[in-house]
Design a protein around this motif. Structure first.
Motif, PDB file in Angstrom:
ATOM      1  N   THR A  47       0.836  -1.205   0.000  1.00 27.16           N
ATOM      2  CA  THR A  47       0.000   0.000   0.000  1.00 27.16           C
ATOM      3  C   THR A  47       0.870   1.254   0.000  1.00 27.16           C
ATOM      4  O   THR A  47       0.599   2.206  -0.740  1.00 27.16           O
ATOM      5  CB  THR A  47      -0.942  -0.001   1.225  1.00 27.16           C
ATOM      6  N   GLU A  48       1.925   1.239   0.823  1.00 24.90           N
ATOM      7  CA  GLU A  48       2.832   2.385   0.856  1.00 24.90           C
ATOM      8  C   GLU A  48       3.482   2.617  -0.512  1.00 24.90           C
ATOM      9  O   GLU A  48       3.580   3.759  -0.970  1.00 24.90           O
ATOM     10  CB  GLU A  48       3.934   2.164   1.898  1.00 24.90           C
ATOM     11  N   LEU A  49       3.920   1.539  -1.138  1.00 25.45           N
ATOM     12  CA  LEU A  49       4.546   1.662  -2.460  1.00 25.45           C
ATOM     13  C   LEU A  49       3.554   2.214  -3.478  1.00 25.45           C
ATOM     14  O   LEU A  49       3.901   3.095  -4.278  1.00 25.45           O
ATOM     15  CB  LEU A  49       5.085   0.310  -2.930  1.00 25.45           C
ATOM     16  N   ASN A  50       2.324   1.707  -3.460  1.00 18.48           N
ATOM     17  CA  ASN A  50       1.297   2.196  -4.394  1.00 18.48           C
ATOM     18  C   ASN A  50       1.023   3.682  -4.180  1.00 18.48           C
ATOM     19  O   ASN A  50       0.927   4.438  -5.147  1.00 18.48           O
ATOM     20  CB  ASN A  50       0.002   1.401  -4.234  1.00 18.48           C
ATOM     21  N   ASP A  51       0.919   4.083  -2.915  1.00 15.66           N
ATOM     22  CA  ASP A  51       0.646   5.494  -2.610  1.00 15.66           C
ATOM     23  C   ASP A  51       1.804   6.391  -3.059  1.00 15.66           C
ATOM     24  O   ASP A  51       1.582   7.452  -3.646  1.00 15.66           O
ATOM     25  CB  ASP A  51       0.387   5.685  -1.109  1.00 15.66           C
ATOM     26  N   VAL A  58       2.096  12.022 -10.153  1.00 13.40           N
ATOM     27  CA  VAL A  58       1.514  13.374 -10.177  1.00 13.40           C
ATOM     28  C   VAL A  58       2.628  14.414 -10.233  1.00 13.40           C
ATOM     29  O   VAL A  58       2.568  15.359 -11.030  1.00 13.40           O
ATOM     30  CB  VAL A  58       0.598  13.598  -8.946  1.00 13.40           C
ATOM     31  N   ARG A  59       3.657  14.239  -9.391  1.00 11.86           N
ATOM     32  CA  ARG A  59       4.761  15.205  -9.385  1.00 11.86           C
ATOM     33  C   ARG A  59       5.476  15.243 -10.725  1.00 11.86           C
ATOM     34  O   ARG A  59       5.826  16.320 -11.221  1.00 11.86           O
ATOM     35  CB  ARG A  59       5.756  14.866  -8.264  1.00 11.86           C
ATOM     36  N   ILE A  60       5.696  14.089 -11.326  1.00 15.10           N
ATOM     37  CA  ILE A  60       6.382  14.049 -12.629  1.00 15.10           C
ATOM     38  C   ILE A  60       5.538  14.758 -13.685  1.00 15.10           C
ATOM     39  O   ILE A  60       6.069  15.531 -14.496  1.00 15.10           O
ATOM     40  CB  ILE A  60       6.711  12.598 -13.025  1.00 15.10           C
ATOM     41  N   ALA A  61       4.245  14.537 -13.657  1.00 13.77           N
ATOM     42  CA  ALA A  61       3.358  15.235 -14.606  1.00 13.77           C
ATOM     43  C   ALA A  61       3.406  16.749 -14.366  1.00 13.77           C
ATOM     44  O   ALA A  61       3.421  17.533 -15.329  1.00 13.77           O
ATOM     45  CB  ALA A  61       1.934  14.704 -14.471  1.00 13.77           C
ATOM     46  N   ARG A  85      14.199  14.306 -12.713  1.00 15.16           N
ATOM     47  CA  ARG A  85      15.063  13.122 -12.847  1.00 15.16           C
ATOM     48  C   ARG A  85      15.090  12.324 -11.543  1.00 15.16           C
ATOM     49  O   ARG A  85      15.010  11.100 -11.548  1.00 15.16           O
ATOM     50  CB  ARG A  85      16.492  13.531 -13.239  1.00 15.16           C
ATOM     51  N   LYS A  86      15.191  13.024 -10.417  1.00 17.20           N
ATOM     52  CA  LYS A  86      15.189  12.345  -9.112  1.00 17.20           C
ATOM     53  C   LYS A  86      13.871  11.608  -8.891  1.00 17.20           C
ATOM     54  O   LYS A  86      13.858  10.470  -8.424  1.00 17.20           O
ATOM     55  CB  LYS A  86      15.427  13.352  -7.986  1.00 17.20           C
ATOM     56  N   ASP A  87      12.775  12.278  -9.216  1.00 14.08           N
ATOM     57  CA  ASP A  87      11.462  11.631  -9.056  1.00 14.08           C
ATOM     58  C   ASP A  87      11.322  10.438  -9.997  1.00 14.08           C
ATOM     59  O   ASP A  87      10.772   9.400  -9.621  1.00 14.08           O
ATOM     60  CB  ASP A  87      10.332  12.639  -9.298  1.00 14.08           C
TER      61      ASP A  87
END
Length: 139
Positions: A47-51, A58-61, A85-87
């Motif tokens: 769940t943590e990984l999915n979240d 969203v941040r990359i977009a 790039r980091k994201d």
């Protein structure tokens, strides 16, 4: 399929079967505890990984939208590009972790837990049948 307890002719034979069934039940109880723990921890982690993955997407977009408004080569453009790039790298890490510990692994673990529980139930039923049969035999 019911076991044929009538094949057991003495209390000693019943005791031998009961002893072996108890060993099997203990092993399965141990497996069940391990699977149950793995399911609890695995479900939380999946769940943590999915979240986190949703947030990164969203941040990359948002980075991509913002980059489109900036002048290529400017300080802000380079800073935003580095953040993107980091994201993106983190997203790759999460996808790799999901393959190892994500939903597929958790669901397969839940299936193994379910299988172990049904085997335990079957052994408990067999043991009860042997114990009941033992009571009908002469001492």
């Amino acid at each position: 399929m019911a076991i044929d307890v009538k094949l057991l002719l003495t209390r000693a034979q019943c005791d031998a079967v009961t002893t072996e069934l108890d060993k099997r039940i203990r092993r399965l109880d141990n497996k069940e505890s391990n699977y149950d723990y793995q399911d609890e921890v695995g479900s939380e982690r999946a769940t943590e990984l999915n979240d986190e993955l949703k947030g990164l997407n969203v941040r990359i977009a948002n980075h991509d939208s913002y980059l489109a408004t900036l002048t290529e080569g400017s300080t802000e453009y380079e800073r935003t590009m580095d953040a993107r790039r980091k994201d993106d790298d983190r997203r790759g890490d999460i996808l790799a972790q999901q393959r190892k510990r994500g939903g597929v692994k958790v669901v397969l673990g839940q299936s193994a837990l379910k299988e172990t529980q049904s085997r335990s139930t079957s052994l408990e039923e067999d043991k009860a049948a042997v114990v009941a049969h033992r009571a009908t035999l002469a001492a």
